[in-house]
Design an enzyme around this catalytic site. Sequence first.
Site, PDB file in Angstrom:
ATOM      1  N   HIS A   1      -3.501  -5.184   0.533  1.00  0.00           N
ATOM      2  CA  HIS A   1      -2.978  -5.537   1.861  1.00  0.00           C
ATOM      3  C   HIS A   1      -2.917  -7.057   2.033  1.00  0.00           C
ATOM      4  CE1 HIS A   1      -2.728  -1.645   4.048  1.00  0.00           C
ATOM      5  NE2 HIS A   1      -3.535  -1.262   3.072  1.00  0.00           N
TER       6      HIS A   1
ATOM      7  N   GLU B   1      -1.133  -8.729   4.028  1.00  0.00           N
ATOM      8  CA  GLU B   1      -0.884  -9.162   5.411  1.00  0.00           C
ATOM      9  C   GLU B   1      -2.148  -9.663   6.092  1.00  0.00           C
ATOM     10  OE1 GLU B   1      -1.631  -4.653   5.918  1.00  0.00           O
ATOM     11  OE2 GLU B   1      -1.039  -6.085   4.362  1.00  0.00           O
TER      12      GLU B   1
ATOM     13  N   CYS C   1       0.823  -1.210   0.000  1.00  0.00           N
ATOM     14  CA  CYS C   1       0.000   0.000   0.000  1.00  0.00           C
ATOM     15  C   CYS C   1       0.863   1.268   0.000  1.00  0.00           C
ATOM     16  CB  CYS C   1      -0.987  -0.035   1.160  1.00  0.00           C
ATOM     17  SG  CYS C   1      -2.386   1.112   0.919  1.00  0.00           S
TER      18      CYS C   1
END
Length: 259
Positions: free
Chosen positions: A221, A223, A113
């Site tokens: 994202h 993660e 990001c």
Amino acid sequence: MARPVVGIIGNSYLINDQYPTHAGGTMNSDAVANVAGCLPLLIPADPRFVSVEELLETCDGFLLTGGRPNVHPAEYGEDATEAHGQFDRARDAITLPLVRACVARGQPFLGICRGFQEVNVALGGTLHPEIRDLPGRMNHRMPPDGTLEEKFALRHVVTVTEGGVFNRLFGATEVMTNTLHGQGIKCPGCRVVVDGVAPDGTPEAIYVKDAPGFTLSVQWHPEWDAANDPVSRPLFTAFGEAVRAWAAGRAVPLVQRSA
């Protein structure tokens, strides 16, 4: 055997609007520790406390995280406007030279990001301040309401280049991702290759051409739920392999490692 160290770039926040902190999302540490298999180390991204040289020697790789503040447009030759939002000049002062040093050394990093945008700016690229205001573009911002699961839910397809680095990594030319960003790449930086795009043409996956190490960066994202997501897991696994190779003294070229 000690795990290789991944420096997780922290963000500056105020707790209760008065207590200054450096913070990093738990999901970043989870992905680094449990998918990449490395030791997560939160970095206070502020030149008052750390130097790029110290970070390069202390860490084996870097996770360039997302964050609410944006890269200051002065870093790519533009004036700040209200549309550019909040800034973190201290983080700019660390991450931009850090990216350039890692590219030159072959030291691995994974950009997410804001980190994706930092890679582009560090190499001379520019950013749009607000993607949703551009003709024909989607609203890529995080939904304002709902649970975390709803905010990080998969929302659009990313199409990657057939035969490219991300295609080889994912085993597909189309993958589903979340989307939680307002800004995006306007002009790619020198050697920045756009290898994946959203349905509206917004760049979503990049790498640095002819870099001696791992330079993959994504606008979404990964993660979030990295251990279970079929796109996130191979991305963090490959990043962990590159970090271990660096720690062992073997900077593996990106195209070689991903083949």
